[in-house]
Every structure is written in C-alpha cells, then in structure tokens.
Design a protein around this motif. Structure first.
Motif, short mmCIF file in Angstrom:
data_model
loop_
_atom_site.label_atom_id
_atom_site.label_comp_id
_atom_site.label_asym_id
_atom_site.label_seq_id
_atom_site.Cartn_x
_atom_site.Cartn_y
_atom_site.Cartn_z
N MET A 1 1.05 -1.07 -0.05
CA MET A 1 0.05 0.20 -0.03
C MET A 1 0.87 1.16 0.02
O MET A 1 1.76 1.41 0.64
CB MET A 1 -0.98 0.05 1.13
N MET A 2 0.56 2.20 -0.84
CA MET A 2 1.28 3.45 -1.10
C MET A 2 0.45 4.46 -0.19
O MET A 2 -0.77 4.44 -0.32
CB MET A 2 1.32 4.05 -2.33
N THR A 3 1.27 5.36 0.38
CA THR A 3 0.72 6.69 1.04
C THR A 3 1.16 7.86 0.54
O THR A 3 2.46 7.92 0.04
CB THR A 3 1.06 6.61 2.71
N PHE A 4 0.01 8.77 0.05
CA PHE A 4 0.49 10.07 -0.48
C PHE A 4 0.08 11.10 0.31
O PHE A 4 -0.90 11.20 0.85
CB PHE A 4 -0.59 10.09 -1.89
N ARG A 5 0.92 11.85 0.22
CA ARG A 5 0.73 13.36 1.26
C ARG A 5 0.31 14.43 0.32
O ARG A 5 0.75 14.54 -0.73
CB ARG A 5 2.02 13.39 2.06
N GLY A 6 -0.46 15.23 0.95
CA GLY A 6 -0.85 16.60 0.14
C GLY A 6 -0.77 17.61 1.05
O GLY A 6 -0.96 17.51 2.45
N SER A 7 -1.15 18.74 0.51
CA SER A 7 -1.27 19.92 1.57
C SER A 7 -1.90 21.28 0.73
O SER A 7 -2.08 21.00 -0.45
CB SER A 7 0.18 20.41 1.76
N CYS A 8 -2.21 22.17 1.44
CA CYS A 8 -2.91 23.63 0.70
C CYS A 8 -1.45 24.38 0.37
O CYS A 8 -0.49 23.96 0.62
CB CYS A 8 -3.37 24.33 1.57
N LEU A 9 -1.77 25.37 -0.22
CA LEU A 9 -1.03 26.38 -0.83
C LEU A 9 -0.15 26.97 0.20
O LEU A 9 1.08 27.26 -0.02
CB LEU A 9 -1.61 27.52 -1.73
N CYS A 10 -0.65 27.27 1.16
CA CYS A 10 -0.09 28.07 2.17
C CYS A 10 0.62 27.03 3.37
O CYS A 10 1.68 27.56 3.86
CB CYS A 10 -0.82 29.11 3.21
N GLY A 11 0.52 25.88 2.97
CA GLY A 11 1.22 24.67 3.99
C GLY A 11 0.74 24.60 5.37
O GLY A 11 1.22 23.74 6.17
N GLU A 12 -0.34 25.29 5.75
CA GLU A 12 -0.84 25.27 6.81
C GLU A 12 -2.02 23.95 7.25
O GLU A 12 -1.90 23.40 8.27
CB GLU A 12 -1.81 26.54 7.39
N VAL A 13 -2.26 23.48 5.99
CA VAL A 13 -3.15 22.16 6.15
C VAL A 13 -2.31 21.14 5.53
O VAL A 13 -1.73 21.21 4.38
CB VAL A 13 -4.59 22.39 5.54
N ALA A 14 -2.40 19.92 6.26
CA ALA A 14 -1.36 18.68 5.43
C ALA A 14 -2.31 17.51 5.75
O ALA A 14 -3.17 17.19 6.77
CB ALA A 14 -0.23 18.67 5.94
N PHE A 15 -2.24 16.51 4.91
CA PHE A 15 -3.32 15.36 4.82
C PHE A 15 -2.36 14.33 4.13
O PHE A 15 -1.53 14.51 3.32
CB PHE A 15 -4.55 15.72 3.94
N GLU A 16 -2.85 13.01 4.44
CA GLU A 16 -2.23 11.91 3.68
C GLU A 16 -3.50 10.91 3.27
O GLU A 16 -4.57 10.74 4.17
CB GLU A 16 -1.12 11.08 4.45
N VAL A 17 -3.19 10.26 2.18
CA VAL A 17 -4.17 9.50 1.78
C VAL A 17 -3.69 7.85 1.34
O VAL A 17 -2.12 7.80 0.78
CB VAL A 17 -4.78 9.86 0.38
N ASP A 18 -4.29 6.77 1.69
CA ASP A 18 -3.56 5.51 1.37
C ASP A 18 -4.13 5.00 0.05
O ASP A 18 -5.60 5.42 -0.26
CB ASP A 18 -4.22 4.59 2.41
N GLY A 19 -3.39 4.71 -1.03
CA GLY A 19 -3.64 3.95 -2.01
C GLY A 19 -3.98 2.75 -1.60
O GLY A 19 -3.60 2.05 -0.80
N PRO A 20 -4.35 1.90 -2.86
CA PRO A 20 -4.67 2.59 -4.09
C PRO A 20 -5.87 3.48 -4.29
O PRO A 20 -6.69 3.15 -3.36
CB PRO A 20 -4.76 1.36 -5.23
#
Length: 131
Positions: free
Chosen positions: A1-20
């Motif tokens: 299982m891969m995990t993908f990280r993401g964030s908003c433009l200002c960097g104050e919010v971050a999240f991760e999502v498990d694939g697929p």
C-alpha cells in the motif's frame, strides 16, 4: 500500500491518503466548474478511512450546496486551496488531485458528466504547449 501526502498552498493544512485509489476522475458538471474555476475538477476518490489529517484540520472550511443532494467542497480558510472532504454519507473521501505533494503514478481514468462539459473545453492534446 502506498501513502500519498498533500497540502494546501500556504502549507498550514496537510493530509495523507492511502492508495490505491478507488476512482481517479475529471468531473465536468457545472458545480465542479464553479467550485474549481476551471473546465473540470480532477479528483481522487477513496474510502473515508484512507484519509488522515496531519495538521491544520481546524482550518478546513466545508461548504455543502443546500439545493444539491450530494455536492460539497472544502477549502483552506487561509489560502483558499481546495482540500479533501468526506461525502455526505461519510463512506468516501473526495481528494482534489492538485493538492498532492508528490507524483501519483496514476492518471484520471474517466470523465464524468461529459455531456454537460463547458462548450469552450478543449482536450489538452489539441493545445499548444508553452514552458
């Protein structure tokens, strides 16, 4: 299982999502056009428990369109970036694909609401490329 990280433009919010990913789509409905300001939204759909907030969840503002059975959007209340949200049923999470911080190794596999696409939409392969 891969995990993908993401964030908003200002960097104050971050999240991760498990694939697929369950789905990877371009939605051409008029609501997605309004919410994104573009010809279509580009979204990943996963089961709700595949999404985790890493920071800044308190900065996420959700908007549920009252007259729609299921349309919602979420965004950072500091920079306005689109962010993940759960469907109203709570079973799935909708993740704006542009919010990921790394290559996904995947691409959209479907267009939805194609019949209602913008009359000015041109498929990317027919456009000039500028760097």
């Amino acid at each position: 299982m891969m995990t993908f990280r993401g964030s908003c433009l200002c960097g104050e919010v971050a999240f991760e999502v498990d694939g697929p990913f369950d789905k990877f789509l371009n939605c051409h409905c008029s609501r997605c056009r309004k919410a994104s300001g573009t010809a279509h939204s580009c979204e990943v759909v996963v089961k709700a428990d595949a999404l985790r907030w890493l920071q800044g969840e308190d900065l996420v503002t959700r908007f549920d369109l009252p007259r729609a059975r299921s349309f919602a959007t979420a965004f950072c209340n500091r920079c306005g970036s689109p962010l993940p949200h759960l469907t109203r049923s709570g079973r799935e999470a909708i993740i704006p694909a542009g919010g990921f911080d790394q290559p996904l190794g995947a691409a959209p596999d479907r267009h939805v609401h194609w019949a209602t696409r913008a009359d000015w939409y041109v498929h990317g392969e027919r456009l000039l490329i500028e760097d």
